[in-house]
Enzyme design. Structure first.
Site, PDB file in Angstrom:
ATOM      1  N   HIS A 376      28.797  50.035   8.689  1.00 24.21           N
ATOM      2  CA  HIS A 376      28.079  49.687   7.457  1.00 24.21           C
ATOM      3  C   HIS A 376      27.557  48.259   7.427  1.00 24.21           C
ATOM      4  O   HIS A 376      27.086  47.812   6.384  1.00 24.21           O
ATOM      5  CB  HIS A 376      28.985  49.856   6.236  1.00 24.21           C
ATOM      6  CG  HIS A 376      29.385  51.265   5.982  1.00 24.21           C
ATOM      7  ND1 HIS A 376      28.705  52.100   5.119  1.00 24.21           N
ATOM      8  CD2 HIS A 376      30.389  52.001   6.483  1.00 24.21           C
ATOM      9  CE1 HIS A 376      29.303  53.275   5.107  1.00 24.21           C
ATOM     10  NE2 HIS A 376      30.328  53.240   5.928  1.00 24.21           N
ATOM     11  N   LYS A 567      24.264  43.879  -7.734  1.00 26.33           N
ATOM     12  CA  LYS A 567      24.924  44.166  -6.457  1.00 26.33           C
ATOM     13  C   LYS A 567      25.947  43.075  -6.232  1.00 26.33           C
ATOM     14  O   LYS A 567      25.934  42.057  -6.930  1.00 26.33           O
ATOM     15  CB  LYS A 567      23.937  44.221  -5.303  1.00 26.33           C
ATOM     16  CG  LYS A 567      22.962  43.027  -5.262  1.00 26.33           C
ATOM     17  CD  LYS A 567      21.968  43.140  -4.127  1.00 26.33           C
ATOM     18  CE  LYS A 567      20.810  44.051  -4.415  1.00 26.33           C
ATOM     19  NZ  LYS A 567      20.637  45.144  -3.504  1.00 26.33           N
ATOM     20  N   ARG A 568      26.828  43.248  -5.247  1.00 24.61           N
ATOM     21  CA  ARG A 568      27.793  42.197  -4.950  1.00 24.61           C
ATOM     22  C   ARG A 568      27.057  40.889  -4.697  1.00 24.61           C
ATOM     23  O   ARG A 568      25.935  40.890  -4.201  1.00 24.61           O
ATOM     24  CB  ARG A 568      28.611  42.556  -3.708  1.00 24.61           C
ATOM     25  CG  ARG A 568      29.581  43.693  -3.911  1.00 24.61           C
ATOM     26  CD  ARG A 568      30.533  43.849  -2.741  1.00 24.61           C
ATOM     27  NE  ARG A 568      29.851  44.073  -1.472  1.00 24.61           N
ATOM     28  CZ  ARG A 568      29.794  43.180  -0.488  1.00 24.61           C
ATOM     29  NH1 ARG A 568      30.368  41.999  -0.604  1.00 24.61           N
ATOM     30  NH2 ARG A 568      29.177  43.473   0.631  1.00 24.61           N
ATOM     31  N   LYS A 573      22.136  38.635   0.315  1.00 29.89           N
ATOM     32  CA  LYS A 573      21.420  39.465  -0.665  1.00 29.89           C
ATOM     33  C   LYS A 573      20.439  38.612  -1.485  1.00 29.89           C
ATOM     34  O   LYS A 573      19.593  39.116  -2.189  1.00 29.89           O
ATOM     35  CB  LYS A 573      22.409  40.193  -1.567  1.00 29.89           C
ATOM     36  CG  LYS A 573      23.301  41.179  -0.790  1.00 29.89           C
ATOM     37  CD  LYS A 573      24.299  41.897  -1.674  1.00 29.89           C
ATOM     38  CE  LYS A 573      25.351  42.689  -0.913  1.00 29.89           C
ATOM     39  NZ  LYS A 573      25.009  44.096  -0.656  1.00 29.89           N
ATOM     40  N   THR A 675      22.193  51.085  -1.559  1.00 28.49           N
ATOM     41  CA  THR A 675      22.120  52.365  -2.253  1.00 28.49           C
ATOM     42  C   THR A 675      21.665  52.129  -3.702  1.00 28.49           C
ATOM     43  O   THR A 675      21.107  53.020  -4.326  1.00 28.49           O
ATOM     44  CB  THR A 675      23.499  53.083  -2.255  1.00 28.49           C
ATOM     45  OG1 THR A 675      24.506  52.112  -2.572  1.00 28.49           O
ATOM     46  CG2 THR A 675      23.798  53.703  -0.921  1.00 28.49           C
ATOM     47  N   LYS A 679      19.122  54.150  -6.418  1.00 30.04           N
ATOM     48  CA  LYS A 679      19.419  54.489  -7.818  1.00 30.04           C
ATOM     49  C   LYS A 679      18.322  53.982  -8.748  1.00 30.04           C
ATOM     50  O   LYS A 679      17.908  54.663  -9.687  1.00 30.04           O
ATOM     51  CB  LYS A 679      20.777  53.902  -8.227  1.00 30.04           C
ATOM     52  CG  LYS A 679      21.944  54.514  -7.482  1.00 30.04           C
ATOM     53  CD  LYS A 679      23.223  53.702  -7.644  1.00 30.04           C
ATOM     54  CE  LYS A 679      24.200  54.006  -6.519  1.00 30.04           C
ATOM     55  NZ  LYS A 679      25.261  52.997  -6.375  1.00 30.04           N
TER      56      LYS A 679
HETATM   57  C1  GFP Z   1      27.727  48.283   2.609  1.00 30.51           C
HETATM   58  C2  GFP Z   1      26.404  47.791   3.118  1.00 30.51           C
HETATM   59  C3  GFP Z   1      25.262  48.416   2.346  1.00 30.51           C
HETATM   60  C4  GFP Z   1      25.388  49.934   2.443  1.00 30.51           C
HETATM   61  C5  GFP Z   1      26.764  50.375   1.986  1.00 30.51           C
HETATM   62  C6  GFP Z   1      26.998  51.851   2.191  1.00 30.51           C
HETATM   63  O1  GFP Z   1      27.813  47.954   1.253  1.00 30.51           O
HETATM   64  O2  GFP Z   1      24.026  47.998   2.854  1.00 30.51           O
HETATM   65  O3  GFP Z   1      24.419  50.553   1.648  1.00 30.51           O
HETATM   66  O4  GFP Z   1      27.780  49.690   2.720  1.00 30.51           O
HETATM   67  O5  GFP Z   1      26.674  52.205   3.506  1.00 30.51           O
HETATM   68  F1  GFP Z   1      26.324  46.427   3.026  1.00 30.51           F
HETATM   69  P1  GFP Z   1      28.851  46.964   0.626  1.00 30.51           P
HETATM   70  O6  GFP Z   1      30.165  47.679   0.703  1.00 30.51           O
HETATM   71  O7  GFP Z   1      28.787  45.765   1.493  1.00 30.51           O
HETATM   72  O8  GFP Z   1      28.402  46.712  -0.757  1.00 30.51           O
END
Ligand code: GFP
Length: 829
Positions: A376, A567-568, A573, A675, A679
């Site tokens: 990921h 987002k985080r 980001k 993701t 949304k």
């Molecule tokens: C991570 C990645 C994202 C990805 C998600 C799910 O998310 O780009 O969409 O995994 O695959 F960074 P976080 O857990 O870091 O938010």
């Protein structure tokens, strides 16, 4: 006989437990209030009412859950199905009540039942504390997949950890993030069922003994220093339409013996309970992302604990159904959600070889057939590795197994690349470049039959960068499965107005076949439909404005452009690039107060890891800029900024439907997929974004003309880095950028305190690791195009409709089907 019992028990409680008319639901609710909560309406708190309703809904799930288990059991006995096990250290399911009502198809009936009794359903739904058992995208993806597995009828278990304290609650005090313990279990969790009889024992520490068995074979015995017990807690995960109900099985750690009676008898009460406290620590708290792993012994223990419980549980179930451990891979596939569960490779080997007497070669074949690994992230610091010494202290037997896997693997490497010792060193499961580490991603790549990234671009970058050597070695293992999100929670549940409008014209088939949204395309130019579309968005914005006012005290105008980044918090980001845009608009308006500007409301939300100082400083910056912008009379009615505290699934459900513009502005090559981008787009927001992660595919699908693209591409980023990136050049040559930076630096947003943001500004001026300065002007220009486009509401609405119409690909149903076909080789039942 067994069947008869089932039928008669079912018959007896049918209406009260399973009936779905408003009267049945109302009666069952009162019953649960009385018998489960011990309350009558006049004495009931809002939580009592919520619990009574949750039990009422859970009863309706139970029938399906039990029927499902029986059906699977029969199929498993006939050996005609394979069960998918999704191993993930994080799950972020979101509140269950509303989603279960939707999936059971009794939302309206329940609303009526509550109305009959004088209660408001939405208030009761709002009472639920969500299980925050994940940090962000990764955990939420796991939950979207669980929803899809049930909806498309694939038998599955989600295996994870029942953290007592999930991701911290975020409060904002004086503009700073403050972390509050998340006591999500405090008021009770009506959705889970503990199954103490299905507990598993997990060994830790100690040493190994090598010996010869009766037949002269060399065997290994692990003599642990301690043992803890894992207790499973099951939560039903119902598919849409009630098709099937899978299980989310989360493990809680407990001491094998709660009391050491010897200690107790000699009067040392504290020593007697010490073991209990120590054991339970394992599943106490979820670790936040973005903090160095090194030295986090407890984190490694957590990972091992849940993996070991889960694999032993799978073997137990197999045994119950008459399967030998040698058939493990014929009955199960298991997906490793990132490297967190990757110790599973060594653990399954241990279980098979040491405990079930399977030969190493056969065990290795089973292990590889069983596991798939999803990566990921491309961030090198996020790839887990454990110091060999620490690893060996906790898992002495696993270290031996890792060494043996590595020895065999490196033999293979040396055959494939004779004489290339550098290649062997790069591929090795052990990093020997300095202090020695076990590389968990390498263990996963070697021990799994499939490795995948989560968006096309990310999967390509995995092959060419992070896992290049593995790709060279095993090209056939590599796949892409672009992420997706469930349209049940993220459209039907969270945006009922839009869902009703869409279903009114194309029917409701889109809820399970998201491609059907294409049927909206002919309506994109229809003025009457457009008008309704705008009304839905306006009402959603109204609701969000109320939420913002209640949570932050900031009054925002629902007619302004809602420009949202949730987002985080992470530098890659680039929430701070968004802030630079706000400051640029602010400076423009201060200089030319009469200039024409599209009123905008900027909304931010997201948590920063408690130890990530820079991310926390960015939160402070957002709030500081908000403080100045929101109170400046020259700016009134034109710009507003709000930081919504404690962003989570529940808040997300209110945010995505209200956005006009979705900010997806990471530096190209940094965001694996995203993701949130999906949304937003599904709910009719247009995206301003870079060519990063799944943005690339979203743009492909919705059409370049319906997407606001800006910024460096991956190869341009690489090139610029290679040439020697110098952020100062951009600062020197761009007056608007200079002005924005200087305003921060001068203390303009921090009451004259010029030191406050110095660490952030200095980092940008000196290194700017995520190239904000290089992307600044293209971003500002693109934002100007957004404003111009927003003035033409007719065309904006058209683009918004087309975005939704073309989002079919981003359903998690599609993603899960791809895993089924490509990686798991299972068919929906
Ligand atoms: C991570 C990645 C994202 C990805 C998600 C799910 O998310 O780009 O969409 O995994 O695959 F960074 P976080 O857990 O870091 O938010």
């Amino acid at each position: 006989m067994e069947n008869q019992d089932e039928v008669s028990t079912g018959e007896k409680c049918r209406n009260i437990r399973t009936g779905s008319s408003p009267d049945d639901i109302a009666q069952a609710f009162l019953d649960n209030l009385y018998y489960a909560q011990g309350r009558i309406p006049v004495l009931a708190t809002r939580n009592d009412l919520y619990m009574a309703l949750a039990y009422t809904v859970r009863d309706r799930l139970a029938a399906r859950w039990v029927a499902q288990m029986q059906q699977f059991r029969r199929a498993e006995l006939k050996k005609s199905i394979k069960v998918v096990c999704y191993l993930s250290a994080e799950f972020l399911p979101g509140p269950h009540l509303g989603n279960n009502l939707l999936n059971l198809g009794i939302y309206d009936e329940t609303r009526q039942a509550m109305e009959q009794l004088g209660y408001n359903l939405e208030e009761l739904i709002d009472q639920e504390t969500e299980p925050g058992l994940g940090n962000g995208g990764l955990g939420r993806l796991a939950s979207c997949f669980m929803d899809s597995l049930s909806t498309i009828v694939v038998p599955a278990f989600g295996y994870g950890i029942r953290y007592e304290f999930g991701i911290f609650d975020q409060e904002i005090r004086d503009g700073w993030q403050v972390e509050i313990t998340d006591k999500w279990l405090k008021l009770g969790n009506p959705w889970e069922m503990p199954l103490p009889e299905l507990c598993q024992e997990v060994k830790l520490g100690g040493h190994t003994e090598h010996y010869q068995d009766g037949q002269g074979r060399s065997r290994v015995r692990w003599i642990p220093a301690g043992v803890v017990e894992g207790i499973p807690y099951d939560t039903p995960i119902l598919g849409y339409g009630g098709n099937i109900c899978n299980t989310l099985r989360l493990w809680k750690a407990e001491a094998v013996e709660s009391f050491d009676f010897q200690d107790f008898n000699v009067g040392n009460y504290y020593a007697a309970v010490e073991e209990k406290v120590k054991s339970e620590t394992i599943t106490k708290v979820l670790y936040p992302n973005d903090e160095p792993e090194i030295g986090k012994m407890l984190r490694l223990i957590q990972e091992y604990f849940f993996v070991s419980c889960s694999l032993q549980d799978m073997i137990r179930i197999g045994k119950m159904l008459g399967n030998s451990p040698e058939c493990f891979d014929q009955r199960y596939v298991a997906q490793l959600n990132d490297t967190h569960p990757s110790i599973a490779v060594a653990e399954l080997m241990r279980l098979l070889v040491d405990e079930h007497d399977v030969a190493w070669e056969k065990a290795w074949e089973i292990t590889q057939n069983t596991f798939g690994y999803t990566n990921h992230t491309l961030l090198p610091e996020a790839l887990e590795k454990w110091p060999v010494e620490l690893f060996g202290q906790i898992l002495p037997r696993h270290l031996e197994i890792v060494y043996e896997i590595n020895r065999r693997f490196l033999d293979q490497v040396r055959l494939a690349f004779p004489g290339d010792e550098e290649q062997a060193a790069r591929l090795s499961l052990i990093d020997e470049s300095g202090c020695r580490y076990v590389r968990m991603a390498h263990l996963a790549c070697v021990g799994c039959h499939a490795v995948n990234g989560v968006a096309k671009l990310h999967s390509e970058l995995l092959k060419s960068e992070v896992l290049r050597d593995f790709h060279e070695m095993f090209p056939e293992k590599f796949h892409n499965v672009t992420n997706g999100v469930t349209p049940r929670r993220w459209m039907a549940l969270s945006n009922p107005r839009l869902a009703a409008l869409i279903s009114g014209v194309i029917g409701d088939g889109w809820i399970t076949q998201l491609d059907e949204l294409r049927k909206l395309e002919p309506f994109a130019d229809d003025p009457a439909f457009q008008e309704k579309w705008r009304r839905v968005k306006r009402e959603n914005k109204n609701d969000l404005a109320t939420l913002i006012l209640n949570r932050t005290g900031v009054a925002v105008d629902p007619d302004s452009l809602f420009d949202i980044q949730v987002k985080r918090l992470h530098e890659y980001k680039r929430q701070h690039l968004n802030v630079l845009h706000i400051i640029t608009l602010y400076a423009r308006l201060k200089r030319y107060p009469a200039s024409d500007c599209v009123p905008r409301t900027f909304v931010f939300g997201g948590k920063a890891a408690p130890g990530y100082a820079m991310a926390k400083l960015i939160i402070k910056l957002i709030n500081s800029v908000a403080g100045v912008v929101n109170t400046d009379p020259d700016i009134r009615g034109r710009l507003n900024v709000a930081f919504l505290p404690d962003f989570n699934v529940k808040t997300g459900q209110q945010v995505y439907p209200a956005a006009d513009l979705s900010e997806q502005i990471s530096l190209a090559g940094e965001e694996a997929s995203g993701t949130g981008n999906m949304k937003f787009s599904m709910n009719g927001a247009l995206t301003i974004g870079t060519l990063d992660g799944a943005n690339v595919e979203i743009r492909e699908e919705v059409g370049a003309e319906n997407f606001f693209l800006f910024g460096l591409k991956v190869d341009e980023v690489e090139e610029l880095k290679a040439r020697g990136y110098d952020p100062r050049k951009y600062y020197d040559s761009n007056p608007a950028l200079r002005e924005a930076i200087d305003l921060i630096r001068s203390g303009h947003f921090s009451g004259g305190n010029a030191q406050l943001f110095a660490p952030l500004v200095d980092l940008l001026m000196q290194r700017d690791n995520y190239m904000l300065f290089a992307d600044y002007q293209p971003y500002i220009d693109c934002q100007d195009r957004v404003s111009a486009a927003f003035r033409d509401q007719q065309n904006w609405t058209r683009m918004s409709i087309l975005n939704v119409a073309r989002m079919g690909k981003f359903s998690s149903d599609r993603a899960v089907r791809e895993y089924c076909d490509m990686i798991w080789k299972v068919q929906p039942v």
